[in-house]
Design an enzyme around this catalytic site. Structure first.
Site, PDB file in Angstrom:
ATOM      1  N   LYS A 138       3.584  -1.536   0.372  1.00 39.27           N
ATOM      2  CA  LYS A 138       2.549  -1.448   1.401  1.00 39.27           C
ATOM      3  C   LYS A 138       3.237  -1.556   2.764  1.00 39.27           C
ATOM      4  CE  LYS A 138      -1.902  -3.566   2.708  1.00 39.27           C
ATOM      5  NZ  LYS A 138      -2.945  -4.550   2.346  1.00 39.27           N
ATOM      6  N   SER A 150      -7.804  -3.188   1.839  1.00 42.90           N
ATOM      7  CA  SER A 150      -6.936  -2.464   2.744  1.00 42.90           C
ATOM      8  C   SER A 150      -5.751  -1.779   2.062  1.00 42.90           C
ATOM      9  CB  SER A 150      -6.390  -3.429   3.802  1.00 42.90           C
ATOM     10  OG  SER A 150      -5.542  -4.403   3.205  1.00 42.90           O
ATOM     11  N   SER A 180      -8.203  -7.188  -0.807  1.00 39.64           N
ATOM     12  CA  SER A 180      -7.460  -5.956  -0.503  1.00 39.64           C
ATOM     13  C   SER A 180      -6.524  -5.456  -1.595  1.00 39.64           C
ATOM     14  CB  SER A 180      -6.642  -6.141   0.780  1.00 39.64           C
ATOM     15  OG  SER A 180      -7.476  -6.117   1.899  1.00 39.64           O
TER      16      SER A 180
END
Lengths: 95, 489
Positions: B80, B155, B179
């Site tokens: 990420k 997210s 997330s």
């Protein structure tokens, strides 16, 4: 609780965010929706409940006062917007 | 595209690499080719690092040939884009950090390098991890491989989309209010957020420090266990990291579940839950009964206060954390600042997106003089009540299960007009973060052709048991093996 447009401008200043007059309406509206959601907290009975900052109630660890970081000034300054002679440049603050 | 076909789990790939069926260079090239040909549909990567990946793959092949390589050696993964990677752009999905090339790496990134995993690149996400749809990314939304008109969740939307589209074998992600679990649920994947403090936050761009926790998204519980073995560590550089031995998460995967007590919170099955989602979750619970588990109805009475408490605490912490982005030392700086105040306010106004600015302002307001007790202190008190709900529940049960999300993946643009509608996406996941507990989502069926996730919440540091519970389910079901029709390896 709800927030008015003039308070939004004040909060924006506190948060160091420029906000245009066109943005204020929509921002006020969206933030009030959030505050409206958050207001549900007021109904909770929290008498004698201690605030919780850490899920495991851990406290800050101490460590020996010894140097562990190596100097990487050049590495950090290489990604700065403006530097000179090892200093970070900003607009003139004092005349 | 390569003619060779590859299996798609870490467990199978690790065996194939060791049996000499293919090399890490071949495997890595296969993934790089897929990313190049297919990611325009999914927008799951912000940065692809082909040269570095092939170098790492070659090094992994040497290590594998020498024997005694870790299980992850040579496996192509991706991070990420909020984990700092030395020398490689780390944007956090924001214009503010579009030019940020960190001079150091996150501890978890170093952990994966140490174990020989190959990094394919950096993954799309909501700006500063604020969002539940990946629509708040400066780089445009990632798309759900099950239906590209729908969101992959957020997210960690890129982390989920990349695994679902087979553009990475497994990915790292982070979870502040759901997330990892929500995108894993929406993309039909396995995702785990460990206990707060289990994985280092050093080098992970901070959003809400008392809630943020790194985790992984994979195709199976077994893969999640392998990934977690490398992710979890005690790190003196993170003052909230917990000094506690990391078990081998793969050891107990096969343990039987006889006598397991599963708590089913009634609050997670009330109004607002999609009917087919409920059906899939109930079927999964019935499957657990067949495996020898007992279902116990429990109550988590403060559940309805989790989202309101979170939207005070997370913005308050964000307003403090994001004050470091001032246009002076790194990140975006506005053109022609007139004075220092203009430099600060315009760099921040131009560098941050709408949702981020809004949360900073909510946080600044909640912390401002005269409002602190009514908002921040109140929310921290409610946080303790929410934790107590779980502590009480875990006196009666071993694990808690319910839906991960109230509905399957929604359409792009469907929830952007009203911030609160988007926030309620995380209604079942947020309380886990407030309590600091480990949480997981595993595929459990479909609603209107879209994946449904079963959420598993465990007691503190009970990740090995949760992975065992998930793995046994995956041995008797094949929901986790389903793939979007358009995604073929």
């Amino acid at each position: 609780m709800s927030i008015e447009q003039k308070d939004i401008a004040k909060v924006a200043t506190l948060a160091r965010l420029a906000i245009s007059t066109e943005e204020i309406d929509d921002t006020t509206d969206r933030i009030n929706k959030v505050l409206n959601l958050v207001d549900q907290l007021q109904a909770a009975d929290t008498d004698s409940i201690a605030p919780m900052a850490h899920p495991l109630d851990a406290v800050q660890r101490l460590r020996a006062d010894s140097v562990t970081e190596t100097n990487n000034r050049d590495g950090f300054q290489a990604i700065a917007p403006a530097t000179e002679d090892g200093l970070y440049l900003v607009p003139k603050v004092i005349d | 595209m390569h003619t060779k076909t590859f299996p798609n789990t870490i467990a199978e790939l690790a065996a194939g690499l060791r049996a000499g069926e293919f090399t890490s260079v071949e495997l890595t090239q296969h993934y790089l080719d897929r990313i190049q040909q297919l990611d325009s549909q999914y927008n799951s990567f912000i940065t692809v690092t082909p040269e570095l990946a092939l170098q790492q793959a070659a090094a992994a092949d040497t290590r594998l040939a020498a024997g005694d390589a870790p299980l992850l050696c040579g496996i192509p993964i991706a991070h990420k884009d909020l984990f700092c990677t030395a020398g490689i752009k780390t944007s956090c999905g924001s214009k503010m950090l579009d030019n940020f090339v960190p001079p150091y790496s996150a501890t978890i990134v170093e952990n994966y390098q140490r174990d020989g995993a190959v990094m394919l690149g950096k993954l799309n996400m909501d700006e500063f991890a604020m969002g539940s749809s990946n629509e708040n990314s400066f780089y445009g939304p990632a798309k759900n491989p099950w239906d590209t008109e729908r969101v992959p969740g957020g997210s960690s939307g890129g982390s989920a989309a990349a695994v679902a589209a087979q553009l990475a074998v497994a990915t790292t992600a982070s979870d502040t209010g759901g997330s990892i679990r929500q995108p894993a649920s929406l993309c039909g994947l396995t995702g785990i957020k460990p206990t707060y403090g289990r994985a280092s936050r050093y080098g992970m761009v901070a959003f809400a420090s008392s809630l943020d926790q790194a985790g992984v998204i994979t195709r199976s519980a077994e893969d999640a266990a392998i990934m977690l073995n490398t992710l979890a560590s005690y790190d003196p550089k993170d003052s909230t990291s917990i000094d506690r031995e990391v078990p081998d998460y793969t050891t107990d995967l096969g343990d039987d579940l006889n006598g397991l007590k599963i708590g089913v919170p009634k609050e997670y099955f009330e109004a607002g839950l999609d009917a087919d989602t409920e059906k899939a979750v109930r079927n999964a619970l019935a499957e657990y009964e067949k495996l020898g588990a007992e279902l116990v109805e429990i109550t988590l009475p403060h559940t309805h206060l989790a989202v309101p408490a979170y939207y005070v605490i997370a913005p308050a912490e964000a307003s403090a954390n994001l004050s470091r982005f001032d246009g002076v030392r790194y990140g975006y700086r506005c053109e022609d600042p007139q004075d220092l105040m203009d430099l600060y306010t315009r760099s921040r106004a131009e560098g941050f997106g709408q949702e981020v600015k809004q949360r900073i302002m909510v946080g600044a307001y909640a912390l401002s003089a005269g409002y602190y007790d009514a908002y921040y202190k109140k929310a921290q008190q409610v946080r303790r009540l929410i934790k107590k709900d779980f502590v009480d529940a875990f006196e009666k049960v071993d694990v808690i299960m319910g839906p991960t999300c109230p509905n399957p993946a929604f359409k792009l643009g469907e929830k952007t007009a009203d911030p609160v509608a988007m926030y309620l996406e995380d209604i079942y996941t947020i309380s886990t973060n407030l309590a600091g507990l480990p949480g997981m989502s595993i595929p459990a069926g479909f609603s209107s052709g879209l994946p449904v996730g079963l959420q598993i919440t465990g007691n503190y540091f009970d990740e090995a048991h949760m992975l065992n519970i998930a793995h046994r389910f995956q041995q008797v079901t094949d929901w986790h093996k389903q793939m979007p029709a358009e995604v073929q390896s």
